[in-house]
Design an enzyme around this catalytic site. Sequence first.
Site, PDB file in Angstrom:
ATOM      1  N   GLY A 111      24.815 -16.807  45.029  1.00  0.00           N
ATOM      2  CA  GLY A 111      24.261 -15.445  45.024  1.00  0.00           C
ATOM      3  C   GLY A 111      24.893 -14.730  46.201  1.00  0.00           C
ATOM      4  N   GLU A 112      24.072 -14.109  47.000  1.00  0.00           N
ATOM      5  CA  GLU A 112      24.567 -13.404  48.191  1.00  0.00           C
ATOM      6  C   GLU A 112      23.844 -14.014  49.393  1.00  0.00           C
ATOM      7  OE1 GLU A 112      27.068 -11.136  47.715  1.00  0.00           O
ATOM      8  OE2 GLU A 112      27.178 -11.440  49.879  1.00  0.00           O
ATOM      9  N   SER A 113      24.597 -14.712  50.216  1.00  0.00           N
ATOM     10  CA  SER A 113      23.941 -15.499  51.270  1.00  0.00           C
ATOM     11  C   SER A 113      23.209 -14.628  52.295  1.00  0.00           C
ATOM     12  CB  SER A 113      24.955 -16.406  51.972  1.00  0.00           C
ATOM     13  OG  SER A 113      25.964 -15.638  52.590  1.00  0.00           O
TER      14      SER A 113
ATOM     15  N   CYS B  48      27.784 -22.648  46.712  1.00  0.00           N
ATOM     16  CA  CYS B  48      28.380 -21.350  47.058  1.00  0.00           C
ATOM     17  C   CYS B  48      27.581 -20.648  48.169  1.00  0.00           C
ATOM     18  CB  CYS B  48      28.567 -20.492  45.822  1.00  0.00           C
ATOM     19  SG  CYS B  48      29.816 -19.233  46.097  1.00  0.00           S
TER      20      CYS B  48
ATOM     21  N   ARG C 211      32.776 -17.737  55.247  1.00  0.00           N
ATOM     22  CA  ARG C 211      32.158 -17.056  54.118  1.00  0.00           C
ATOM     23  C   ARG C 211      33.231 -16.230  53.413  1.00  0.00           C
ATOM     24  NH1 ARG C 211      28.592 -11.914  54.321  1.00  0.00           N
ATOM     25  NH2 ARG C 211      28.039 -11.939  52.132  1.00  0.00           N
TER      26      ARG C 211
ATOM     27  N   ILE D 173      33.752 -18.341  42.946  1.00  0.00           N
ATOM     28  CA  ILE D 173      33.496 -16.896  42.886  1.00  0.00           C
ATOM     29  C   ILE D 173      33.206 -16.409  44.311  1.00  0.00           C
ATOM     30  CG2 ILE D 173      32.060 -15.062  41.883  1.00  0.00           C
ATOM     31  CD1 ILE D 173      31.284 -17.153  39.668  1.00  0.00           C
ATOM     32  N   ARG D 174      34.120 -15.663  44.871  1.00  0.00           N
ATOM     33  CA  ARG D 174      34.013 -15.239  46.283  1.00  0.00           C
ATOM     34  C   ARG D 174      33.502 -16.413  47.126  1.00  0.00           C
ATOM     35  NH1 ARG D 174      30.176 -11.925  47.094  1.00  0.00           N
ATOM     36  NH2 ARG D 174      29.250 -12.156  45.037  1.00  0.00           N
TER      37      ARG D 174
ATOM     38  N   HIS E 197      30.720 -23.491  41.489  1.00  0.00           N
ATOM     39  CA  HIS E 197      29.490 -23.338  40.692  1.00  0.00           C
ATOM     40  C   HIS E 197      29.418 -24.319  39.523  1.00  0.00           C
ATOM     41  CE1 HIS E 197      28.078 -19.419  42.353  1.00  0.00           C
ATOM     42  NE2 HIS E 197      29.359 -19.303  42.676  1.00  0.00           N
TER      43      HIS E 197
ATOM     44  N   GLU F  57      26.932 -25.133  37.935  1.00  0.00           N
ATOM     45  CA  GLU F  57      25.926 -24.655  36.968  1.00  0.00           C
ATOM     46  C   GLU F  57      26.526 -23.662  35.975  1.00  0.00           C
ATOM     47  OE1 GLU F  57      26.340 -23.686  39.941  1.00  0.00           O
ATOM     48  OE2 GLU F  57      25.949 -21.544  40.132  1.00  0.00           O
TER      49      GLU F  57
HETATM   50  N1  GLN Z   1      30.378 -14.990  49.161  1.00  0.00           N
HETATM   51  C1  GLN Z   1      29.009 -15.085  48.805  1.00  0.00           C
HETATM   52  C2  GLN Z   1      28.124 -15.163  50.040  1.00  0.00           C
HETATM   53  O1  GLN Z   1      28.560 -15.277  51.130  1.00  0.00           O
HETATM   54  C3  GLN Z   1      28.741 -16.291  47.942  1.00  0.00           C
HETATM   55  C4  GLN Z   1      29.249 -16.046  46.559  1.00  0.00           C
HETATM   56  C5  GLN Z   1      28.568 -16.868  45.520  1.00  0.00           C
HETATM   57  O2  GLN Z   1      27.534 -17.488  45.752  1.00  0.00           O
HETATM   58  N2  GLN Z   1      29.134 -16.859  44.347  1.00  0.00           N
HETATM   59  O3  GLN Z   1      26.957 -15.133  49.886  1.00  0.00           O
END
Ligand code: GLN
Length: 206
Positions: free
Chosen positions: A63-65, A95, A122, A150-151, A186, A188
């Site tokens: 998600g978004e940390s 992630c 990150r 993903i990122r 990921h 999942e």
């Molecule tokens: N780059 C995101 C973060 O720092 C993580 C991306 C993800 O969970 N797919 O939260």
Amino acid sequence: MAGNGETNGVAREEEGQKRVGVLALQGDFREHAEILRGLGVEPVEVRAVEDLEGLAGIIVPGGESTTIGKMMVSSGLLDGIRSYYYKGGPVWGTCAGMVLAASATTGPRQPLLGLMNALVERNGFGRQVHSFEADLEVDGFEEPFTGVFIRAPFFEDVGPGVEVLSKVGDRVVAARGENILVTAFHPELTDDVRFHEYFLREVCSI
Ligand code: GLN
């Protein structure tokens, strides 16, 4: 007989617990829950400290940390999950969850669980490629695992007590400690359930 409401702390194998939590504040917790269900484990969406009771493990999803971190602070789950972990509770961060598991980040300050002796970058792959797939050699896996990034973050350095399971070049993308697992990708989002099985078997001992 099925109830275990009085369990105080971390579930033990001998109690026959098969409830595994998925932190459900933000991010792709539903996909993890679905896979756990398919593997015969009851997923528990964790939104409050009380939800940690009696869990055989917990997954901190992608998600978004920064968002998840702030929500963990306001819900008390930052301390709650730390306490769960230090009592021996198994944790898996994917992630954003891997970012949160680290003890330090190369980037701006953000709330971290700090469970793993590692320096995380990150969005480590972010500037070059937003998302990609890679066939990874993973310690203990017979066949390569297709990682969906993903990122994604990576561990730049790891300290004592951290066992590296997989790398992309010299970037650590999967690692474990005694009761913790992290993956930068990921699992999942694929049909390959080997990492979920690995977490349940090797880290949660169920
Ligand atoms: N780059 C995101 C973060 O720092 C993580 C991306 C993800 O969970 N797919 O939260």
